[in-house]
Design a protein around this motif. Structure first.
Motif: not given
Length: 448
Positions: A66-67, A336-342, A422-425, A427-434
């Motif tokens: 869904n992203a 993924l840390y950089r993705l989460q930071a953004g 929050r993402t352009p698609a 709200d999504q789960p934290n990318p560093l979660w799994q």
């Protein structure tokens, strides 16, 4: 008069026989139904699943459906390699010769074409064409459904790096092209079974049975050389297209093995076919000849391929080693840390600035840290610029025999716990979660 008889006895060109066999195949209701299903069902499936709140996270790229729309065709590809493509090759190639035995039409076909060799070529090419149409339909339909449902957005690769929509589309296309090799291998086995067993249903079942056996074998802790020598490995090896750098070694070997099996099985089917006695209307398979000319050469090919791969590649054992796991987890975490930071609007840092490293153990340090298992535990450490303290996060890993793993965050919750970003698609789960990752089985030394 002699010239007229010679002209009448001339064999029908392969092109005309091919068109005739193609018309026969597409005239069958089951083939029409398969074409319709392959060109429509994947789009509907991907679109519907992509809109659900509960995603197939146990499937590769399922958590991103869904992203981005480019995750959908990859989920379909995983399903197709396990279930759909073996069944499609069984229905098409596994019945292309046996149908003539059931209907008793061989003598009529031979009188019309006047060449067993051209009959074989026409039937093999026609079945290949139908299979390519079915595979293309699944790829196009899955991509269309995904893009329409979730949009053409960046895709997160198996090492956490982001692929632009254009890059994702290219890699998705390449992945579907690569799985044509094992599909052709199964189709060739279908031709072999259809020729060898005649009207018996064993020919129809052969590709599906062989695919099931190889899928079960892939779950076992096989040596790397044996795993790559199985013609079905390209159904898995396409995962390497979604890492940076691309893991081409296993993929190229897998594609080469699949094509070798396709050529060998087709050649064996041809030998059995041209040696057949068409004057016997009660023919019901080739019996012992099918074993000596069919099974034994393929077993020999498997052994020879495994030997060549073992000598030519540096990896030994399962290929899942401590250094590889640590390197893979640290790389994925940094991306993924950089993705989460953004997503959280934090200052951007580079992977070099983070300097992420992973320290992993298996079985709480009581067993040798190698091989698959769900008892891997990794502690990831990193540094932020101008921050004295060292950050750390814990992950529990479940690594399968083919090198794929799922890393499950085990704290601290502020880093890899479950929360929405929050993402352009949306709200999504934290990318560093799994996150999903992939250990390259063939690499033996760190990449410089």
């Amino acid at each position: 008069m002699t010239a007229t008889v010679a002209e009448a006895a001339r064999p029908v060109p392969v092109a005309r026989g091919y068109r005739f066999e193609l018309v026969k195949l597409f005239a069958a209701w089951r083939i029409r139904l398969l074409v319709l299903a392959c060109w429509i069902a994947p789009a509907l499936f991907v679109a519907v699943v992509g809109e659900q709140s509960s995603l197939p996270v146990d499937t590769l790229f399922g958590r991103w459906m869904n992203a981005t729309g480019w995750a959908g065709p990859l989920v379909m590809l995983g399903f197709a390699g396990t279930y759909a493509l073996p069944l499609l090759t069984s229905v098409v190639a596994g019945d292309v010769f046996a149908a003539e035995d059931r209907l008793g039409t061989w003598r009529h076909l031979l009188v019309a074409v006047r060449s067993p060799r051209r009959i074989f070529a026409a039937k093999a090419l026609a079945s290949l064409t139908v299979i390519v149409v079915l595979v293309a339909g699944m790829a196009v339909s899955g991509a269309a459904g995904g893009v329409l449902a979730a949009g053409s957005r960046p895709l997160v690769g198996l090492d956490g790096h982001s692929l632009t929509p254009g890059e994702a589309a290219t890699q998705v296309l390449l992945a579907w092209v690569c799985v044509l090799a094992p599909t052709l291998a199964l189709a060739a086995l279908g031709l072999l079974g259809s020729v060898a067993w005649g009207r018996s249903p064993m020919g129809l079942l052969l590709p599906a049975v062989v695919a099931l056996a190889m899928a079960l074998a892939q779950l076992l802790p096989l040596p790397v050389a044996v795993r790559l020598a199985l013609p079905s490995y390209a159904f898995i090896a396409w995962n390497g297209l979604f890492t940076d750098p691309v893991q081409l070694g296993p993929l190229l070997i897998a594609v080469g093995v699949g094509l070798a099996w396709a050529v060998a099985a087709t050649a064996l089917a041809y030998v059995l076919f041209v040696r057949r006695d068409f004057t016997n209307p009660a023919h019901d398979g080739s019996g012992r000849r099918a074993l000596t000319l069919g099974v034994l050469p393929l077993v020999g090919l498997l052994a020879a391929t495994a030997g060549v791969v073992a000598v030519a590649t540096p990896a030994t054992g399962s290929g899942i080693e401590l250094d590889k796991v640590q390197r893979s987890v640290a790389t994925a975490f940094a991306h993924l840390y950089r993705l989460q930071a953004g997503q959280l609007n934090r200052p951007d840092v580079t992977e070099a600035q983070l300097g992420a490293t992973a320290a992993c153990t298996k079985g709480d340090g009581l067993v040798e840290p190698e091989g698959p298992g769900n008892d891997w535990r990794c502690v990831v450490s990193w540094h932020l610029p101008d921050v004295a303290a060292t950050g750390s996060a814990i992950y529990q890993l479940d690594i399968t025999s083919d090198g794929r793993y799922v890393a499950d965050g085990d704290g601290p919750k502020e880093v890899n716990g479950y929360f929405q970003v929050r993402t352009p698609a949306g709200d999504q789960p934290n990318p560093l979660w799994q996150f999903d990752g992939n250990v390259e089985l063939l690499s033996s030394t760190p990449k410089g």
